[in-house]
Design an enzyme around this catalytic site. Structure first.
Site, PDB file in Angstrom:
ATOM      1  N   TYR A  44       0.443  -0.810   0.299  1.00 11.03           N
ATOM      2  CA  TYR A  44       0.035  -0.348  -0.011  1.00 11.03           C
ATOM      3  C   TYR A  44       1.015   1.227   0.406  1.00 11.03           C
ATOM      4  O   TYR A  44       1.481   1.310   0.545  1.00 11.03           O
ATOM      5  CB  TYR A  44      -1.294   0.048   1.568  1.00 11.03           C
ATOM      6  CG  TYR A  44      -2.092   1.320   0.882  1.00 11.03           C
ATOM      7  CD1 TYR A  44      -3.352   0.344   0.691  1.00 11.03           C
ATOM      8  CD2 TYR A  44      -2.205   2.146   1.732  1.00 11.03           C
ATOM      9  CE1 TYR A  44      -4.697   1.511   0.965  1.00 11.03           C
ATOM     10  CE2 TYR A  44      -3.018   2.698   1.498  1.00 11.03           C
ATOM     11  CZ  TYR A  44      -4.945   2.848   0.798  1.00 11.03           C
ATOM     12  OH  TYR A  44      -5.176   3.833   1.159  1.00 11.03           O
ATOM     13  N   TYR A  63      -5.463   6.052  -7.000  1.00 16.70           N
ATOM     14  CA  TYR A  63      -5.779   5.616  -5.966  1.00 16.70           C
ATOM     15  C   TYR A  63      -7.102   5.058  -5.508  1.00 16.70           C
ATOM     16  O   TYR A  63      -7.937   5.816  -5.552  1.00 16.70           O
ATOM     17  CB  TYR A  63      -5.404   6.648  -5.370  1.00 16.70           C
ATOM     18  CG  TYR A  63      -5.637   7.104  -3.408  1.00 16.70           C
ATOM     19  CD1 TYR A  63      -4.751   6.434  -2.778  1.00 16.70           C
ATOM     20  CD2 TYR A  63      -7.337   8.149  -3.099  1.00 16.70           C
ATOM     21  CE1 TYR A  63      -5.867   6.745  -1.285  1.00 16.70           C
ATOM     22  CE2 TYR A  63      -7.425   7.285  -1.942  1.00 16.70           C
ATOM     23  CZ  TYR A  63      -7.206   6.752  -0.999  1.00 16.70           C
ATOM     24  OH  TYR A  63      -7.358   6.582   0.154  1.00 16.70           O
TER      25      TYR A  63
END
Lengths: 318, 135, 390
Positions: free
Chosen positions: C294, C344
């Protein structure tokens, strides 16, 4: 306190303060009445103080004192000017307090009173006060407004013998504008939520105290605070007042995006307190490039609007 | 009316609390007994005009009540050596002040007590009283 | 002990395009991604009986079910803590399938995070909420510490101090992600690689973070279909077996502001996830042929590599500087370009890439991938997955 006018006023007040401190002790007017039983009686009645050494001749004779003595806390009473307010000798405080009044610091609130009693006073002694100024600091932002702390010490003499001293500190402040006036400040947009678990902290900040939650049972300190002690499950919460110093543990300088209510760039730090907890706050009062891990700080308080006061951190040497 | 001895006191000993109701009579009579004639301590109108909600206790009285709180407990022959008070919120007429205290040190005959006087608005006075036990 | 390992699989993935202004509602994005994922798996909406999303998603499960034509639902749940939910949605779905609470569960995340509500913008209301999270925020928001970049920067500064890392070390992550994205047509930054000099010259967001340390803001949606491994074997695509799934929160955990625990140079919650993944799968870091880490902000990529055991504490900067996270490196990280390069979508697009790597169908395929590790949002309670070939 950023304009030239403010900084030259600050210089003027500081110079005046230093001059008055240099003057040293100035004797005042002797007490109108010697230490006497009627005034003691009047005082003990009003206070509800039943201590017999002050009023019961028989008891007093058999006590460590051997005679009636005056309550130590009455010390200042003996040389109060009274209603007639006869203009006495000048005090070294007159010029300083007057200059603060003239420059808008008209508010006054006492913050500290510390008495030292060398011995108990007997009936018939006549006291003479003597005053010396010992300090002035500011300008400081407090919950009441911007102001100067002024400190002086009064020594009471019986003949040539100093029998007691009292340190007295007042805050002379510029009263805040009333909310109803058009100049009332816009509310600071970044407000904390406050509840039963955290109100003590924000109350403390308004009183110029940095409070840390302390478990009333096991004594563990904790910040941020919470309702239950994670060490012993106690809900018996107390707090201590932190020394007000700290060290930068980590920090950031915020540039983008703009933040409501704060001019960018600004610094925010995680600060490690000597009490062993960490707290987050802004580092102010120094160039941003001076902020670094390990920097020594002390707390100050900034009024953000008519209601909110935030603790802020400045370099410790300043 | 006994004065405590070294055996009675150790660090951590707590004092029984004392509640003093701040009637207008008390606020005014103590102000006058301390020779303090400032209007905010006896004249409601003048006190309100200055932004206070009522008349309030003067500092000389605060010092007197703190002293009384400690000697009520320690006994008549305890010898007061010092009273250090940090002043907080005002103690208004109509409110009540509750004192609490804890012995924070005893070295020989010298005792230091931490005292807190709380009113409904918060801490009115916090500080320490130093005294010596006789003998 | 009953183990979740190997019982379920991701059988379908779907997504919308990734953009800066989708021009349609978040519910429409969700529906489109769910359709795409079901089509990929070769399943019809009527075969779905479970839905899982993030607590932050604005689309109710029942709203998505209505739009897509899903009938009866026997399982629906939501996972909390922002992007930390990503792999958690698959974990919840897998647990539901493994226990029989549902047979086929779709996980989805859909938002207009650039054209609608932007997470990176200060929200003065954050500190005012009378919730436990609002109380946490109240220790930070009044001082202007109120954006994800600022919260991460606070950890990054301490990490740099502790391990001697530099802004360039963070920059190398951004450069690698943009290089990967440059060859991924689905990526917003397709064809637009950057240099370390550009990273260093990009404006400060919150020191020590430059603009190019921060992921982009995107509109889009991703959906994943989770069903039993047995069933997945009969569907169109080769299954990505869920070898391990874990959530993690550490002691003294807060939402992005865990500044009060002993050490600020690690991510203990990711340590919890890592231990859970290795234990459940019986695998080790050396068994991973790729990882989806991430990457909302570059510094936490370094901390995660350390927490997961791909390198020692403080060694991630050397691991990365030596080309370790490149597509041909020791551990290819985010071949799709991550959230810094592709989009994102709160970590869900990374899970989809992990499935493509297992299938061998990624545009930036790193070779034969037997096992891939995926992580979710950092600085918050988080989650992780290990997906494997059947």
């Amino acid at each position: 306190m950023t304009t030239t006018a403010e900084s030259s006023l600050h210089e003027l007040l500081t110079a005046l303060g230093e001059r008055q401190i240099a003057v040293g002790e100035v004797r005042g007017v002797a007490a109108t009445d010697p230490v006497n039983l009627p005034m003691i009686h009047h005082w003990t009645d009003a206070m509800g103080d039943a201590n017999p050494v002050y009023t019961d001749e028989d008891f007093a004779r058999g006590s460590v004192h051997g005679e009636i003595v005056a309550p130590p806390a009455m010390i200042q009473v003996w040389t109060m000017p009274g209603l007639a307010r006869a203009k006495g000798a000048a005090s070294p405080m007159d010029d300083v307090l007057g200059a603060l009044d003239e420059n808008g610091f008209t508010g006054v609130v006492a913050t500290n009173c510390e008495q030292t009693h060398h011995r108990y006073l007997r009936l018939g002694e006549t006291l003479v006060p003597a005053t010396r100024m010992t300090g002035m600091s500011g300008p400081k932002t407090t919950a009441l407004g911007v102001g100067y702390f002024v400190t002086w010490v009064v020594t009471w003499y019986s003949g040539d013998e100093p029998v007691a001293e009292m340190m007295f500190r007042v805050l002379k402040f510029r009263p805040r504008e009333k909310k109803s006036e058009p100049e009332a400040r816009a509310p600071f947009p970044l407000r904390p939520a406050v509840n039963k678990d955290t109100a003590f902290f924000w109350d403390g900040v308004r009183e110029g105290e940095l409070r840390i939650q302390k478990c009333g049972d096991c004594g563990e300190l904790r910040h941020p605070p919470g309702p239950v002690c994670p060490s012993c499950r106690s809900v018996n919460r107390t707090h201590i007042v932190a020394a007000g110093t700290g060290e930068v543990y980590s920090f950031v300088v915020h540039h983008n995006p703009p933040v409501p209510g704060i001019e960018t760039p600004f610094a925010v730090a995680v600060i490690e307190l000597p009490e062993g907890v960490r707290i987050v706050g802004n580092v102010v009062g120094c160039p941003l490039e001076k902020v670094g891990i390990g920097m020594q700080l002390r707390v100050t308080y900034r009024e953000m609007d008519d209601e909110l006061v935030l603790p802020m951190w400045v370099p410790r040497e300043s | 009316m006994r004065t405590l001895t070294e055996k009675d006191i150790e660090s951590g000993t707590t004092l029984p609390p004392l509640r003093v109701d701040l009637s207008p009579t008390l606020v005014i009579s103590t102000a006058l007994a301390t020779m303090d004639f400032t209007p905010v301590h006896h004249d409601v109108e003048r006190a309100r005009a200055q932004g206070s909600k009522d008349i309030f206790l003067n500092i000389l009285t605060t010092m007197g009540l703190v002293e009384r709180y400690v000697t009520d407990w320690a006994g008549p022959e305890a010898l007061i050596r010092g009273i250090n008070v940090r002043l907080g919120v005002p103690a208004y007429a109509g409110d009540a002040i509750v004192f609490s205290g804890t012995v924070v040190s005893r070295e020989g005959a010298e005792v230091t007590v931490e005292v807190r006087g709380t009113v409904s608005l918060g801490d009115h006075a916090t500080g320490t009283v130093r005294f010596c036990l006789p003998g | 002990m009953y183990s979740l390992s190997g019982r379920t699989a991701v059988a379908g993935i779907g997504a919308t395009e990734f953009s800066k202004a989708s021009g349609r509602t978040e519910l429409q994005l969700a529906a489109e991604a769910v359709f795409a994922a079901l089509d990929d798996a070769g399943l019809s909406p009527s075969e779905v009986d479970g839905l899982v999303t993030y607590t932050q998603d604005s689309n109710q499960e029942i709203s998505v079910a209505r739009e897509v034509g899903i009938g009866d639902l026997s399982f629906f749940s939501r996972v909390h803590y922002g992007g930390g939910a990503a792999c958690g949605t698959v974990m919840h779905a897998a647990m539901a399938v493994a226990t029989g609470a549902a047979s086929t569960v779709v996980c989805y995340r859909a938002f207009n995070e650039r054209s609608g509500r932007r997470f990176g913008q200060p929200d003065a209301g954050l500190g005012g909420e009378p919730s436990s999270q609002g109380m946490e925020m109240s220790w930070h928001v009044p001082y202007g510490l109120m954006t994800p970049a600022a919260w991460v920067a606070m950890f990054a500064q301490r990490y740099m101090h502790t391990y001697g890392a530099s802004s360039e070390d963070f920059g190398r992550v951004a450069v690698a992600m943009r290089r990967h994205a440059a060859t991924n047509p689905a990526a917003w930054f397709h064809g637009r690689p950057i240099t370390l000099e550009q990273h260093q010259a990009s404006k400060w967001i919150v020191e020590p973070l430059h603009l190019l340390d921060c992921c982009q803001e995107s509109d889009g949606a991703v959906a994943l279909v989770v069903t039993s491994a047995e069933r997945a074997r009969d569907l169109r695509r080769s299954p990505a077996i869920v070898s391990a799934a874990a959530q993690g929160s550490g002691a003294g955990q807060m939402m992005m502001t865990s500044f009060y625990r002993d050490d600020m140079s690690g991510l203990p919650e990711m340590g919890v996830v890592g231990r859970g993944l290795w234990e459940m799968s019986g695998l080790a870091p050396k068994d991973m042929q790729a990882a989806i880490i991430y990457d909302h902000f570059t510094p936490f990529v370094l901390s995660q590599l350390e927490e997961l055991g791909f390198c020692g504490r403080g060694e991630a900067k050397d691991f990365i500087a030596n080309g370790g996270i490149e597509i041909d490196g020791h551990l290819p990280v985010n071949p799709h370009g991550g959230q810094l390069g592709e989009a994102y979508i709160h970590g869900m697009n990374g899970i989809a890439e992990a499935v493509r790597q297992i299938r061998g169908t990624s545009v930036n395929q790193v070779g034969t991938v037997h096992n891939v590790l995926v992580t979710a949002g950092t600085g918050v309670p988080t989650s992780g997955l290990i997906l494997s070939q059947d």
